[in-house]
Design an enzyme around this catalytic site. Structure first.
Site, PDB file in Angstrom:
ATOM      1  N   GLY B 281      10.438  51.588  20.156  1.00 19.84           N
ATOM      2  CA  GLY B 281      10.998  51.244  18.848  1.00 19.84           C
ATOM      3  C   GLY B 281      11.274  52.702  17.928  1.00 19.84           C
ATOM      4  O   GLY B 281      11.313  53.602  18.450  1.00 19.84           O
ATOM      5  N   VAL B 282      11.592  52.222  16.724  1.00 18.93           N
ATOM      6  CA  VAL B 282      12.054  53.317  15.897  1.00 18.93           C
ATOM      7  C   VAL B 282      10.764  53.806  15.123  1.00 18.93           C
ATOM      8  O   VAL B 282       9.933  52.956  14.631  1.00 18.93           O
ATOM      9  CB  VAL B 282      13.071  52.891  15.083  1.00 18.93           C
ATOM     10  CG1 VAL B 282      13.792  53.809  13.946  1.00 18.93           C
ATOM     11  CG2 VAL B 282      14.481  52.191  15.900  1.00 18.93           C
ATOM     12  N   GLU B 306      16.918  50.283  22.494  1.00 18.87           N
ATOM     13  CA  GLU B 306      17.976  49.748  21.525  1.00 18.87           C
ATOM     14  C   GLU B 306      18.660  50.923  20.783  1.00 18.87           C
ATOM     15  O   GLU B 306      19.840  50.800  20.662  1.00 18.87           O
ATOM     16  CB  GLU B 306      17.235  48.803  20.720  1.00 18.87           C
ATOM     17  CG  GLU B 306      16.628  47.501  21.055  1.00 18.87           C
ATOM     18  CD  GLU B 306      15.749  46.765  20.402  1.00 18.87           C
ATOM     19  OE1 GLU B 306      15.506  47.312  19.111  1.00 18.87           O
ATOM     20  OE2 GLU B 306      15.591  45.811  20.557  1.00 18.87           O
ATOM     21  N   ASN B 396       9.490  42.735   8.589  1.00 18.49           N
ATOM     22  CA  ASN B 396      10.792  42.963   9.166  1.00 18.49           C
ATOM     23  C   ASN B 396      11.205  41.670   9.885  1.00 18.49           C
ATOM     24  O   ASN B 396      11.743  40.658   9.371  1.00 18.49           O
ATOM     25  CB  ASN B 396      11.301  44.012   9.783  1.00 18.49           C
ATOM     26  CG  ASN B 396      10.872  45.261   8.890  1.00 18.49           C
ATOM     27  OD1 ASN B 396      11.069  45.210   7.865  1.00 18.49           O
ATOM     28  ND2 ASN B 396      10.677  46.716   9.372  1.00 18.49           N
TER      29      ASN B 396
END
Lengths: 517, 517
Positions: B281-282, B306, B396
């Site tokens: 993930g980020v 991603e 989110n």
């Protein structure tokens, strides 16, 4: 529960072993279980009622019982396809012979031990089992016990009435015990497609299966003869799956599902006539859906599922179903007779595959499988509990439901709206155990109606679930919960009142019913 | 939040449209938004901070604002790749312009509307978006607004800094508005692999991708010129992803993950040197893990993820990473400059794909992706909440975490053990929202330690999660909960006390802290 199949008179057992090397390894079940030691991880064949070893596992239970009587501890870790024959599960559980069980069970004695914390149970997606065992998550597999229908002259193994994880067990186990069962109809030869193309990453290739009927493997299992330590002969039947006639509730659920298919066809979202490959669980509701299909407009349907039940044979016979792929049979005695009598016809319409393939994410996604599974309960936002009664006590396990719900084209969950004579609502404010999240549940069906949750935000879903699926006796309280949750400060995207989220369940625990006074 | 990238001086916008037909369609953003009508479903490009249209969406927000001022209602349904540039999300939310939002958001104004029940939001797996839109679950897509880097002489479209769902939007929308952005470095041409082999069942074929670096498509988007109603020119930069240096907590989490990789390599469960393709993930923790990899023994790693962040460029440069596949860049201004200056090098090591492929179940399973994702909280049995604060308020969305957790080889979830200065424990008795079930979570990591849940029954998991991952301030109470739940009558496979399962969350709601007095 399960009854014994009688079927036809077995041919002489010896005739099923057409390879001299294996004939020389024939010993008794009592001798064979000497290869299994305390603490071993034992992987056995079997998927639901089909294909469980018939004599080695009872002999193992006996051996464990005697060891315990002598004051010795003796447990194994037991790996299977899914559930196995109840008798096997019961015998091994009764003697406290199982330390760890994986990946699915459906037998009262085992369930009791698990819920009492006396047996470890790991409840995983059926499509993950072979991969995780190959990866070594369950350690070294010491012994495989695999039922087969026979051994060919060249030493290949003819699979039994289920495939399950047998290929993987034969591949990974240090020692192999084969049970050659002459009760299995010889006509089954040719009904299997054993795929040998799986591997661990980074060595995986695309699985070139694009239609339910595609054969991508071979009819027999390979086995390394050096690892086969024993061959045991038997002629014992599978436990038969009892047939119960669908009741009015199941018929009502099925009617909603069939109406939904019609609606999707009219909307252009499903192909007319053939729909997409169907997966359905076992039981009354699944049988009612299949039965309803034969009265509908569909011809040439396909099934990509785990088991072939009696109803499927009828659908194939009348042309409703063109082809069924599964990993096991789950037939009644009458169903098996029907199958064997018309084997040349059915062999053109049915294939049994390893469960690694029957439930594979790649294939389920590609084929666009319509997943139809039962559930214990759903909540107003579409989360589904398939496994845990009141959040703590396990019923069976997740099985393959998640494989189809997540990666398929449509994900449908079905249940009567109430249980225990109306005391339990299967629609609740919040499920106390989640097996399928709101992200994976598209349609919920009870005999009351069908809730189509696609494209709806949680606040819209709650109305649809309550109004369409909840029993009227519980609707007012569910609406009241939602309205108060939405009115609370900081209500949120998915409004809940944490102090009341389990009020239905707590009331049941305290009073024996979810119904308010 | 996000800052504007400055990067290099844009070349003249006109030069990016090398096709006469499209040059004739150039109009202003204000004119272009006249093609968007109240009630339309509008699908826009963009994935995280990259590739969102820069001028059409603000012009649309203006148009909606004026309509509202005139007393007219004007909302759209907004479909995107994942989140889009904050500015876009904010402008459209501020004017109450979005009726329904799908599939992911990460912007405070939009989040507030969603949590107040004033904006419908459907939070689905990123790998399901294209399929579900194709299936028609979101109705007719009226308008696509897609940012591109240019139009070739033959009328093909050069993708921007993200691919996301742009291919699908161009395929399905009735009307198309193209934003040709000359700020996008021309050197990006050739960095994309747009796969045109997906279809709806029963027409799906195997996706023949077996290595992270495989190119299976073409560099450009196809588009039907008859549906392109407007071309708008701009030279506006992406919002840059701000870089924050990893803190001690992130570094500690990363250290546990890296130690786990070493452990898996030694156990023979992961290939030495190269591991398996990494997804992360980020954010701080992800950056810390990537940073740590460059100091480890690994060479020639791959990423199947991603986004490409700054840290990835460094790993590619020093040879730690051999190849990265993603669907978008998420670079700082400095990162973008580094990328553009060395584009010929990076183009050999990075590819951007449609998110349908970057997150595809088939590919994620085949490659054996190691999924590493953040979470809000986990419970003692390994269920993970990624989305809902206190069970009701969305943060989110699930994004692609479920695509990798379910179908990948290893599923790792990471979080600091506490939030809000120690007032919130990220390990709780029961999570009040489940995004990843116990069946899909194999490893949980906090700065306290790493819990390896593979092969463990729930009762064993609870000890490991509490002892390894919970902050010491919460361990005693968690142990007490487990012990009392196990001692209760009918304790079950997964012991819970329903009246206390949310005691941590309720205490926080009542007192502002999960800590007991």
């Amino acid at each position: 529960m399960q009854t014994q199949l009688s079927a036809s008179v077995p041919s002489p057992a010896a005739s099923r072993i057409h390879h001299e090397g294996y004939r020389a390894k024939v010993i008794s079940a009592e001798q064979a279980v000497q290869y299994i030691r305390p603490g071993n991880t034992v992987a056995i064949s079997g998927f639901a009622s089909a294909g469980t070893p018939k004599v080695v596992t009872p002999a193992l239970a006996d051996r464990i019982r005697r060891a315990r009587a002598a004051g010795d501890d003796f447990t194994i870790n037991l790996l299977t396809g899914a559930s196995v024959a109840s008798e096997t599960e019961r015998l091994l559980s009764e003697v406290d012979g199982i330390a760890l069980r994986m990946p699915y069970q459906a037998e009262p004695t085992a369930r009791g031990k698990i819920n009492d914390g006396r047996m470890d149970y790991v409840d995983i997606h059926l499509s993950h089992v072979a991969q995780q065992v190959w990866q070594g998550y369950y350690g070294h597999v010491d012994v495989a016990v695999v039922e087969i229908a026979g051994i060919t002259e060249s030493g290949e193994l003819i699979p039994a009435t289920s495939v399950g994880n047998s290929k993987t067990w034969l591949d990974v186990a240090e020692k192999i015990i084969l049970e050659v069962n002459s009760w299995i109809p010889e006509a089954l030869d040719g009904c299997h497609d054993i795929y040998y193309g799986t591997a661990l990453p980074p060595h995986r290739k695309p699985i070139q299966l694009t239609d339910v009927k595609d054969r991508i493997g071979q009819p027999y299992f390979r086995v390394d003869p050096a690892r086969v330590v024993a061959v045991v002969e038997t002629a014992a039947p599978d436990s038969a799956t009892p047939l119960t006639a669908p009741d009015a509730t199941s018929e009502a659920i099925a009617a909603h599902v069939l109406e939904f298919f019609d609606y999707e066809v009219r909307a252009g979202r499903l192909p007319a006539d053939t729909l997409l490959p169907l997966q359905s669980g076992v039981g009354n509701v699944a049988n009612a859906v299949l039965g309803g299909l034969s009265r509908g407009p569909y011809r040439g349907l396909t099934c990509y599922s785990e088991v072939v039940q009696d109803g499927m044979l009828q659908l194939i016979k009348d042309g409703t179903v063109r082809y069924a792929s599964a990993t096991a049979f789950a037939l009644s005695a009458a169903g098996l007779d029907e199958f064997v009598r018309n084997i040349d016809f059915y062999r053109e319409h049915i294939v049994l595959r390893p469960q690694e393939i029957s439930n594979h994410p790649e294939i389920v996604r590609r084929l666009g499988v319509i997943g139809m599974n039962g559930m214990l309960e759903a909540d107003i936002y579409g989360n589904v509990n398939s496994t845990h009664v009141m959040g703590s006590r396990i019923m069976n396990g997740i099985g393959g439901s998640g494989d189809f719900a997540r990666n398929g084209y449509l994900s449908i969950f079905m249940s009567p709206s109430t249980a225990r004579g109306g005391a339990i609502s299967s629609i609740v404010p919040m499920v106390p155990h989640v097996d399928h999240t709101e992200h994976d549940v598209q349609v919920i069906v009870t005999e009351q109606g069908l809730a189509d949750l696609r494209g709806l935000s949680p606040r819209r879903r709650s109305r649809v679930v309550i109004d369409r699926c909840a029993h009227p006796a519980f609707q007012a309280e569910l609406h009241d919960y939602v309205e108060r949750a939405e009115a609370a400060p900081g209500s949120g995207h998915t409004p809940h009142l944490l102090g009341e989220a389990f009020s239905f369940h707590q009331r049941f625990q305290q009073t024996g019913t979810m119904l308010a006074d």
